[in-house]
Each structure stands twice: as C-alpha cells, then as structure tokens.
Design a protein around this motif. Structure first.
Motif, PDB file in Angstrom:
ATOM      1  N   GLN A 157       0.844  -1.192   0.000  1.00  0.00           N
ATOM      2  CA  GLN A 157       0.000   0.000   0.000  1.00  0.00           C
ATOM      3  C   GLN A 157       0.874   1.235   0.000  1.00  0.00           C
ATOM      4  O   GLN A 157       1.957   1.253   0.583  1.00  0.00           O
ATOM      5  CB  GLN A 157      -0.894   0.058   1.250  1.00  0.00           C
TER       6      GLN A 157
ATOM      7  N   CYS B 201      -3.235   0.279  -3.835  1.00  0.00           N
ATOM      8  CA  CYS B 201      -3.024  -1.051  -3.271  1.00  0.00           C
ATOM      9  C   CYS B 201      -2.632  -2.036  -4.370  1.00  0.00           C
ATOM     10  O   CYS B 201      -3.285  -2.090  -5.422  1.00  0.00           O
ATOM     11  CB  CYS B 201      -4.295  -1.541  -2.576  1.00  0.00           C
TER      12      CYS B 201
ATOM     13  N   TRP C 291     -11.109  -3.080   0.679  1.00  0.00           N
ATOM     14  CA  TRP C 291     -10.684  -1.840   1.328  1.00  0.00           C
ATOM     15  C   TRP C 291     -11.466  -1.694   2.636  1.00  0.00           C
ATOM     16  O   TRP C 291     -12.690  -1.821   2.657  1.00  0.00           O
ATOM     17  CB  TRP C 291     -10.967  -0.628   0.451  1.00  0.00           C
TER      18      TRP C 291
ATOM     19  N   TYR D 112      -6.532   3.400   6.402  1.00  0.00           N
ATOM     20  CA  TYR D 112      -7.214   2.708   5.306  1.00  0.00           C
ATOM     21  C   TYR D 112      -6.395   1.472   4.963  1.00  0.00           C
ATOM     22  O   TYR D 112      -5.244   1.566   4.537  1.00  0.00           O
ATOM     23  CB  TYR D 112      -7.410   3.636   4.115  1.00  0.00           C
TER      24      TYR D 112
ATOM     25  N   CYS E 112      -5.893  -2.214   3.003  1.00  0.00           N
ATOM     26  CA  CYS E 112      -6.220  -3.034   1.844  1.00  0.00           C
ATOM     27  C   CYS E 112      -5.889  -4.485   2.199  1.00  0.00           C
ATOM     28  O   CYS E 112      -4.903  -4.754   2.897  1.00  0.00           O
ATOM     29  CB  CYS E 112      -5.413  -2.576   0.635  1.00  0.00           C
TER      30      CYS E 112
END
Lengths: 112, 113
Positions: free
Chosen positions: B6, B23, B34, B90, B92
């Motif tokens: 990422q 990603c 996600w 965030y 992934c």
C-alpha cells in the motif's frame, strides 16, 4: 450497527497472568477468525474456527467457537510482553456472498 | 511471497481536499478489500472486489468515496472532498477468493486538518 462486541475493550496485565477475551453477537456466523494487530501494521490472522463448539490451540492461545456459532473466546495462558497488541475477532456472514465483519477490538498490554 | 503493498504510508491533507490511496494485492488473489479503521476500533469494510467487479460497496459513502480495480489487479481508493471524520487508517487486503484468509497491507494513515 456493530454485529460483534468484544470485551473487555482494554486489558492491562502483568507478565505471567492468564486472560480471556470475549467476542459476542446475536448473529450466526459460518466461521469466525481471530486476528492480532500491532501498531502501524495490518491485522494478522491467528486462527479460523468453523464448527460450533470447536476448540483450537496455538501454543499458549486457546480459541473456542460457541456451540451456536454466535460467540467466541480467546484465552491466553501465562501472557508475555510479546502478546501485546490489538486482538480482533471477525465473523463470516453469508448475504448472497461471504462478508467478513470485524469486532470492536480488545487492546492488550502485557507489562514485564 | 510478497505481501499486500500500500502507498502512501501516511497522508496529511486539509478538509475538502482530495486524496487517493493505492493497493497492490498478492499475486493471483482474485478478491480485494478496502477497510476503514478508526483509531481504537475494528476495521469496517468499505468495498470488496472480485477480480475487477464490485461484490459489496454497501458501506462506502458514495457521495465522496470511489474505488476501482483496473484489470483485476491493482486498486485505488479516492476521497473527494475529505471530511474531518475521514481521519483513519485505510487498509487493503486480498484473498484467493471470498472465504479464504485475508492478507492485509500495513495501511495508509490519513489525517485531516
């Protein structure tokens, strides 16, 4: 709506103590996973339980899936500082497709 | 095998600005996810792709968030315009297919000023 509630939210213990983390829901899950997450990293899978009543052991960690597949517990024996981290349960539910729903998390601090 | 990659690792922007995250999943993994993780909470699924098709985006705030997975490999997540409550990590993740173990990247920490 949070499907999976974990307790306690935070736990601070001394090295050598035992502890149990609970993961509860009113929903039935096809399987349930436990992850550990350390600061600055993504969650890492510890175990997957599939069958109601199933018990799995991973060294000092014991995982149990409830008979009705709605709840789970994680028991750590003789905790060590290396066990420190955020413990997350996550359940698979089927809504046309398999969806993984994470719990609220339990932050564990083990002091030497 | 190489893990989920990422970028960036950190991003600081002002509210109302836009931001994008990238990603790269594990090679051969058909399913890409996600998640948004607010400090002290568990990850919340934003969107799930199976190859380049969307399987679930029911919790994606579509008025400001968008995501795509071109050619069924890499994916980007965009926020435009950002709000203060978007401050989060965030994450992934990818898996061979829907019920198999998910492998997570280390996430992008987004701070909104």
């Amino acid at each position: 709506t949070q499907l999976l509630e974990q307790s306690p939210q935070f736990l601070s213990i001394q090295e050598g103590e035992n502890l149990t983390v609970y993961c509860n829901s009113s929903s039935v899950f096809s399987s349930l996973q436990w992850y550990r997450q350390e600061p600055g990293e993504g969650p890492v899978l510890l175990v997957t339980v599939v069958t109601g009543g199933e018990v799995k052991k991973l060294k000092r960690l014991t995982f149990q899936f409830g008979d009705a597949r709605k709840d789970s517990s994680l028991h750590i024996t003789a905790a060590q500082p290396g066990d420190t981290g955020l413990y997350l349960c996550a359940g698979h539910i089927k809504r046309g497709f398999q969806k993984l729903v994470f719990g609220t998390g339990t932050r564990l601090l083990v002091s030497p | 095998e190489a893990g989920v990659a990422q970028s960036p690792r950190y991003k600081i922007i002002e509210k109302r600005q836009s931001v994008a995250f990238w990603c790269n999943p594990i090679s051969g993994h058909a399913t890409l996810y996600w998640y948004q993780q607010i400090l002290g909470q568990g990850p919340k699924l934003l969107i799930q792709f199976q190859n380049n098709g969307v399987v679930d985006d029911s919790q994606l705030p579509k008025d400001r968030f968008s995501a795509e997975r071109l050619k069924g490999v890499d994916s980007t997540l965009k926020i435009q315009p950002a709000k203060l409550e978007d401050s989060a990590v965030y994450l992934c993740a990818s898996s061979t297919y829907g019920t198999q173990p998910q492998h997570f990247g280390d996430g992008t920490r987004l701070s909104i000023l």
